[in-house]
Design a protein around this motif. Sequence first.
Motif, PDB file in Angstrom:
ATOM      1  N   LYS A  11       0.990  -1.195   0.087  1.00  0.00           N
ATOM      2  CA  LYS A  11      -0.082  -0.111  -0.090  1.00  0.00           C
ATOM      3  C   LYS A  11       0.674   1.200  -0.063  1.00  0.00           C
ATOM      4  CE  LYS A  11      -3.807  -1.727   2.361  1.00  0.00           C
ATOM      5  NZ  LYS A  11      -4.940  -1.701   3.429  1.00  0.00           N
ATOM      6  N   LYS A  12       0.240   2.497  -0.854  1.00  0.00           N
ATOM      7  CA  LYS A  12       1.129   3.702  -0.325  1.00  0.00           C
ATOM      8  C   LYS A  12       0.040   4.372   0.451  1.00  0.00           C
ATOM      9  CE  LYS A  12       2.667   3.370  -5.160  1.00  0.00           C
ATOM     10  NZ  LYS A  12       2.132   4.194  -6.793  1.00  0.00           N
ATOM     11  N   PHE A  13       1.400   5.356   0.851  1.00  0.00           N
ATOM     12  CA  PHE A  13       0.225   5.729   1.726  1.00  0.00           C
ATOM     13  C   PHE A  13       1.602   7.894   1.992  1.00  0.00           C
ATOM     14  CE2 PHE A  13      -0.035   8.919   6.267  1.00  0.00           C
ATOM     15  CZ  PHE A  13      -1.467   7.949   6.035  1.00  0.00           C
ATOM     16  N   ARG A  14       0.528   8.481   1.134  1.00  0.00           N
ATOM     17  CA  ARG A  14       1.098   9.789   1.078  1.00  0.00           C
ATOM     18  C   ARG A  14       0.174  10.572   1.756  1.00  0.00           C
ATOM     19  NH1 ARG A  14       1.153  12.853  -4.694  1.00  0.00           N
ATOM     20  NH2 ARG A  14       0.447  15.623  -4.232  1.00  0.00           N
ATOM     21  N   ALA A  34       7.319   6.115   8.434  1.00  0.00           N
ATOM     22  CA  ALA A  34       5.646   5.210   8.573  1.00  0.00           C
ATOM     23  C   ALA A  34       6.129   3.240   9.480  1.00  0.00           C
ATOM     24  CB  ALA A  34       5.278   5.211   7.082  1.00  0.00           C
ATOM     25  N   ILE A 134      -2.941   4.488  11.245  1.00  0.00           N
ATOM     26  CA  ILE A 134      -4.079   4.772   9.699  1.00  0.00           C
ATOM     27  C   ILE A 134      -4.707   3.874   8.532  1.00  0.00           C
ATOM     28  CG2 ILE A 134      -1.864   6.683   9.365  1.00  0.00           C
ATOM     29  CD1 ILE A 134      -0.230   5.124   8.128  1.00  0.00           C
ATOM     30  N   GLN A 138      -6.004   6.654   4.011  1.00  0.00           N
ATOM     31  CA  GLN A 138      -5.410   5.952   2.875  1.00  0.00           C
ATOM     32  C   GLN A 138      -4.423   7.063   2.680  1.00  0.00           C
ATOM     33  OE1 GLN A 138      -5.884   3.032   1.780  1.00  0.00           O
ATOM     34  NE2 GLN A 138      -7.206   3.584   3.217  1.00  0.00           N
ATOM     35  N   GLY A 139      -3.918   8.780   3.271  1.00  0.00           N
ATOM     36  CA  GLY A 139      -3.071   9.409   3.076  1.00  0.00           C
ATOM     37  C   GLY A 139      -3.742  10.844   3.735  1.00  0.00           C
ATOM     38  N   ASP A 172      -7.807  13.961   5.750  1.00  0.00           N
ATOM     39  CA  ASP A 172      -7.528  12.481   4.775  1.00  0.00           C
ATOM     40  C   ASP A 172      -8.505  12.840   3.452  1.00  0.00           C
ATOM     41  OD1 ASP A 172     -10.300  12.075   5.184  1.00  0.00           O
ATOM     42  OD2 ASP A 172      -9.758  10.149   6.264  1.00  0.00           O
ATOM     43  N   ARG A 198      -0.799  -0.589  11.159  1.00  0.00           N
ATOM     44  CA  ARG A 198      -0.640  -0.150  10.727  1.00  0.00           C
ATOM     45  C   ARG A 198      -0.248   2.005  11.282  1.00  0.00           C
ATOM     46  NH1 ARG A 198      -1.736   2.749   5.245  1.00  0.00           N
ATOM     47  NH2 ARG A 198      -0.772   2.171   3.444  1.00  0.00           N
ATOM     48  N   GLU A 247       5.621  10.938   0.119  1.00  0.00           N
ATOM     49  CA  GLU A 247       4.395   8.655  -0.198  1.00  0.00           C
ATOM     50  C   GLU A 247       5.299   8.074  -0.044  1.00  0.00           C
ATOM     51  OE1 GLU A 247       1.857   8.204  -3.947  1.00  0.00           O
ATOM     52  OE2 GLU A 247       2.917   7.169  -4.961  1.00  0.00           O
TER      53      GLU A 247
END
Length: 250
Positions: A11-14, A34, A134, A138-139, A172, A198, A247
Amino acid sequence: MKDQSQELQSKKFRVEFAEEVFTVAPNLYVGLIAVPHVNNLDKDAEVNALLMHMEQEIINSGLQKESVSEIPTIAAWRKVYSQFGAKPSRYPCAAESLIKRVIEHGSLPRIHTLVNLCNAISLKSRMPIASCDIADVQGLVIRHAEGNEPYLPIGKPEEREFPAPGEIIYADQLGRAHSRRWNWRQSDVVKTTAKSKRMLFTVEAVHQEAKILVEATTFLLLELLGPFTEEGTCDKAFIHGNSRVYEFQM
């Protein structure tokens, strides 16, 4: 089929700090860590010992409640709070609240291993440091509030609030606010609990020499997170005026 840890890592987290935030706080420097999966949270004896040591350092310093606002790292936050419309005497930043509580009561409540760790390092550095769950986010974008972002108060999620327009918040992708008055208080959605896995950790400063202190503190926190994370899975980044977005690949 991917196992759960592989899915988390994919997964990506910006994280983005809006340019407008640097107009309010031109010296802003932020350390981010992160963590896709935390564990061993029952092994917190060393964290508790560290927190006790930092509490004792505050007590031994002879610092008085009325002089906490004069600490350079705290004074800078008070100025920034005033610039976006929050009264710092009523809404002190997280670090100021912790220090004053230790002076008044001699110790802080023990909440959770990761929260206790952040509190210990916050007392040491005199900077706001936060742990955020988180899993349901998602960001994040740190920006001025429009005033229509729902915020669920920590511990009282049924009492929904809305930030004041212009207030700086962590928002968010769904338009929810996950903090009030920047780092005065986080939301119930991102609070750290026994089920948290997470995570995003933030180290924030707005004083003139922020870079050196934030980077040193972020590396220290990263090292202290070692017993609670899988080797090689954590990622760090630094946010400042010339690098407002990062990111994470989690």
